[in-house]
Design a protein around this motif. Structure first.
Motif, PDB file in Angstrom:
ATOM      1  N   ARG A   1     -17.917   0.214   2.940  1.00 55.47           N
ATOM      2  CA  ARG A   1     -18.610  -0.557   1.893  1.00 55.47           C
ATOM      3  C   ARG A   1     -18.424  -2.049   2.116  1.00 55.47           C
ATOM      4  O   ARG A   1     -19.382  -2.826   2.035  1.00 55.47           O
ATOM      5  CB  ARG A   1     -18.067  -0.155   0.515  1.00 55.47           C
ATOM      6  CG  ARG A   1     -18.632  -0.986  -0.639  1.00 55.47           C
ATOM      7  CD  ARG A   1     -18.044  -0.566  -1.977  1.00 55.47           C
ATOM      8  NE  ARG A   1     -16.586  -0.585  -1.985  1.00 55.47           N
ATOM      9  CZ  ARG A   1     -15.864  -1.696  -2.103  1.00 55.47           C
ATOM     10  NH1 ARG A   1     -16.459  -2.884  -2.185  1.00 55.47           N
ATOM     11  NH2 ARG A   1     -14.535  -1.633  -2.120  1.00 55.47           N
ATOM     12  N   LYS A   2     -17.206  -2.458   2.428  1.00 58.52           N
ATOM     13  CA  LYS A   2     -16.910  -3.885   2.604  1.00 58.52           C
ATOM     14  C   LYS A   2     -17.674  -4.506   3.775  1.00 58.52           C
ATOM     15  O   LYS A   2     -18.112  -5.655   3.706  1.00 58.52           O
ATOM     16  CB  LYS A   2     -15.397  -4.094   2.811  1.00 58.52           C
ATOM     17  CG  LYS A   2     -14.575  -3.962   1.544  1.00 58.52           C
ATOM     18  CD  LYS A   2     -13.100  -4.259   1.841  1.00 58.52           C
ATOM     19  CE  LYS A   2     -12.245  -4.165   0.601  1.00 58.52           C
ATOM     20  NZ  LYS A   2     -10.824  -4.511   0.861  1.00 58.52           N
TER      21      LYS A   2
ATOM     22  N   THR B   1     -10.412   7.532   1.167  1.00 49.24           N
ATOM     23  CA  THR B   1     -10.749   6.457   0.223  1.00 49.24           C
ATOM     24  C   THR B   1     -10.772   5.112   0.941  1.00 49.24           C
ATOM     25  O   THR B   1     -11.685   4.301   0.722  1.00 49.24           O
ATOM     26  CB  THR B   1      -9.725   6.413  -0.930  1.00 49.24           C
ATOM     27  OG1 THR B   1      -9.763   7.669  -1.615  1.00 49.24           O
ATOM     28  CG2 THR B   1     -10.055   5.290  -1.905  1.00 49.24           C
ATOM     29  N   HIS B   2      -9.779   4.875   1.796  1.00 51.75           N
ATOM     30  CA  HIS B   2      -9.746   3.636   2.582  1.00 51.75           C
ATOM     31  C   HIS B   2     -10.993   3.522   3.454  1.00 51.75           C
ATOM     32  O   HIS B   2     -11.620   2.459   3.529  1.00 51.75           O
ATOM     33  CB  HIS B   2      -8.502   3.599   3.478  1.00 51.75           C
ATOM     34  CG  HIS B   2      -7.262   3.115   2.797  1.00 51.75           C
ATOM     35  ND1 HIS B   2      -7.205   1.934   2.099  1.00 51.75           N
ATOM     36  CD2 HIS B   2      -6.017   3.657   2.713  1.00 51.75           C
ATOM     37  CE1 HIS B   2      -5.983   1.762   1.624  1.00 51.75           C
ATOM     38  NE2 HIS B   2      -5.250   2.796   1.970  1.00 51.75           N
ATOM     39  N   ARG B   3     -11.368   4.631   4.111  1.00 46.90           N
ATOM     40  CA  ARG B   3     -12.535   4.616   5.004  1.00 46.90           C
ATOM     41  C   ARG B   3     -13.807   4.272   4.226  1.00 46.90           C
ATOM     42  O   ARG B   3     -14.619   3.453   4.669  1.00 46.90           O
ATOM     43  CB  ARG B   3     -12.688   5.970   5.694  1.00 46.90           C
ATOM     44  CG  ARG B   3     -13.827   6.019   6.715  1.00 46.90           C
ATOM     45  CD  ARG B   3     -13.922   7.391   7.369  1.00 46.90           C
ATOM     46  NE  ARG B   3     -14.965   7.428   8.375  1.00 46.90           N
ATOM     47  CZ  ARG B   3     -16.253   7.616   8.104  1.00 46.90           C
ATOM     48  NH1 ARG B   3     -16.650   7.799   6.844  1.00 46.90           N
ATOM     49  NH2 ARG B   3     -17.153   7.623   9.083  1.00 46.90           N
ATOM     50  N   LYS B   4     -13.940   4.882   3.076  1.00 47.31           N
ATOM     51  CA  LYS B   4     -15.106   4.616   2.231  1.00 47.31           C
ATOM     52  C   LYS B   4     -15.152   3.138   1.820  1.00 47.31           C
ATOM     53  O   LYS B   4     -16.210   2.494   1.863  1.00 47.31           O
ATOM     54  CB  LYS B   4     -15.037   5.511   0.979  1.00 47.31           C
ATOM     55  CG  LYS B   4     -16.221   5.358   0.034  1.00 47.31           C
ATOM     56  CD  LYS B   4     -16.069   6.307  -1.155  1.00 47.31           C
ATOM     57  CE  LYS B   4     -17.214   6.133  -2.140  1.00 47.31           C
ATOM     58  NZ  LYS B   4     -17.060   7.018  -3.314  1.00 47.31           N
ATOM     59  N   ASN B   5     -14.004   2.598   1.441  1.00 49.42           N
ATOM     60  CA  ASN B   5     -13.928   1.193   1.034  1.00 49.42           C
ATOM     61  C   ASN B   5     -14.218   0.253   2.204  1.00 49.42           C
ATOM     62  O   ASN B   5     -14.869  -0.784   2.043  1.00 49.42           O
ATOM     63  CB  ASN B   5     -12.544   0.879   0.451  1.00 49.42           C
ATOM     64  CG  ASN B   5     -12.319   1.534  -0.903  1.00 49.42           C
ATOM     65  OD1 ASN B   5     -13.273   1.864  -1.603  1.00 49.42           O
ATOM     66  ND2 ASN B   5     -11.072   1.724  -1.272  1.00 49.42           N
ATOM     67  N   ILE B   6     -13.727   0.625   3.387  1.00 51.34           N
ATOM     68  CA  ILE B   6     -13.957  -0.193   4.587  1.00 51.34           C
ATOM     69  C   ILE B   6     -15.447  -0.260   4.903  1.00 51.34           C
ATOM     70  O   ILE B   6     -16.011  -1.336   5.135  1.00 51.34           O
ATOM     71  CB  ILE B   6     -13.182   0.376   5.791  1.00 51.34           C
ATOM     72  CG1 ILE B   6     -11.668   0.179   5.595  1.00 51.34           C
ATOM     73  CG2 ILE B   6     -13.627  -0.290   7.098  1.00 51.34           C
ATOM     74  CD1 ILE B   6     -10.813   1.017   6.524  1.00 51.34           C
TER      75      ILE B   6
ATOM     76  N   SER C   1       0.827  -1.207   0.000  1.00 51.26           N
ATOM     77  CA  SER C   1       0.000   0.000   0.000  1.00 51.26           C
ATOM     78  C   SER C   1       0.862   1.257   0.000  1.00 51.26           C
ATOM     79  O   SER C   1       0.516   2.258  -0.627  1.00 51.26           O
ATOM     80  CB  SER C   1      -0.932   0.011   1.211  1.00 51.26           C
ATOM     81  OG  SER C   1      -0.193  -0.126   2.406  1.00 51.26           O
TER      82      SER C   1
ATOM     83  N   GLU D   1      -4.438 -10.053   3.389  1.00 49.70           N
ATOM     84  CA  GLU D   1      -5.872  -9.844   3.355  1.00 49.70           C
ATOM     85  C   GLU D   1      -6.536 -10.885   4.232  1.00 49.70           C
ATOM     86  O   GLU D   1      -6.289 -12.074   4.102  1.00 49.70           O
ATOM     87  CB  GLU D   1      -6.381  -9.956   1.914  1.00 49.70           C
ATOM     88  CG  GLU D   1      -7.770  -9.361   1.731  1.00 49.70           C
ATOM     89  CD  GLU D   1      -8.080  -9.153   0.256  1.00 49.70           C
ATOM     90  OE1 GLU D   1      -8.203  -7.999  -0.149  1.00 49.70           O
ATOM     91  OE2 GLU D   1      -8.201 -10.147  -0.450  1.00 49.70           O
TER      92      GLU D   1
ATOM     93  N   GLU E   1      -6.140  -1.503   5.874  1.00 49.44           N
ATOM     94  CA  GLU E   1      -7.511  -1.148   6.233  1.00 49.44           C
ATOM     95  C   GLU E   1      -7.793  -1.452   7.697  1.00 49.44           C
ATOM     96  O   GLU E   1      -8.434  -0.667   8.395  1.00 49.44           O
ATOM     97  CB  GLU E   1      -8.500  -1.871   5.317  1.00 49.44           C
ATOM     98  CG  GLU E   1      -8.520  -1.318   3.899  1.00 49.44           C
ATOM     99  CD  GLU E   1      -9.345  -2.137   2.930  1.00 49.44           C
ATOM    100  OE1 GLU E   1      -9.551  -3.335   3.199  1.00 49.44           O
ATOM    101  OE2 GLU E   1      -9.786  -1.576   1.909  1.00 49.44           O
TER     102      GLU E   1
END
Length: 204
Positions: A184-185, A177-182, A89, A138, A148
């Motif tokens: 969502r996941k 961006t990481h927060r948004k992806n987290i 990352s 991951e 993340e």
């Protein structure tokens, strides 16, 4: 004509070592030194440098923010990052900014002058650091990367995106961006739900 190198590190002993290594090379001239990102920008406003050998962890302005500002204002100046870290990352972050090369602090002997010459020839220098990067970080349970999960923990501590960016030496937008992806996941809509998720999955 010698390659003009600006050294930036907040440890005097490191600067001394870098200067000694580069002074032994006929084609390289150390044209200046800085102990933080602001001093780098002040130097470039007064004097030319072909390439900056830039430490990440510096006070006042860290290396990532400094590199972003240098690339915006002095796009012709090359940047070679020195770091103790080699996560995938992190590598993606410095490539996104447009940094030409990255070197582990544990490999700053002859390799440093080789890296400088290669970057000045218009090539990139990420060779050795690539071997330290992995896509295996991951978790299988909720598909969050190590980075993340690290950000989840810091969010749960109450840190803002800006504070997390400073702590991890990445850009504010990258944290967002990481927060948004987290979110969502994990199917969360706010920080409270994220904290509950972290508790339920023993992340914190």
């Amino acid at each position: 004509m010698k390659i003009k190198v600006l050294l930036a590190d907040d440890h005097a002993i490191v600067l001394e070592g870098l200067r000694a290594v580069l002074s032994a090379h006929d084609g390289i001239e150390v044209c200046g030194e800085a102990s933080n990102g602001e001093q780098v920008l002040q130097f470039l406003a007064r004097q030319h440098a072909d390439i900056i050998v830039l430490d990440i962890n510096m006070p006042v302005m860290n290396g990532i923010k400094c590199a972003e500002k240098v690339k915006a204002k002095y796009p012709a100046v090359k940047i070679l990052i020195l770091t103790m870290y080699a996560q995938k990352s992190f590598l993606e972050e410095i490539i996104r900014i447009g940094i030409e090369g990255c070197l582990l602090k544990s490999n700053t002997g002859k390799e440093l002058s080789d890296a400088i010459i290669r970057v000045m020839e218009g090539k990139s220098y990420f060779d050795l650091i690539q071997s330290f990067c992995t896509d295996e970080n991951e978790t299988t349970s909720f598909k969050l990367s190590d980075r993340e999960i690290e950000i989840v923990k810091l969010l749960c501590e109450g840190l803002t995106s800006t504070q997390i960016a400073e702590k991890l030496f990445i850009a504010d937008q990258t944290v967002k961006t990481h927060r948004k992806n987290i979110l969502r996941k994990i199917g969360a809509h706010n920080t409270s739900q994220l904290v509950q998720f972290a508790l339920n999955n023993r992340i914190i």
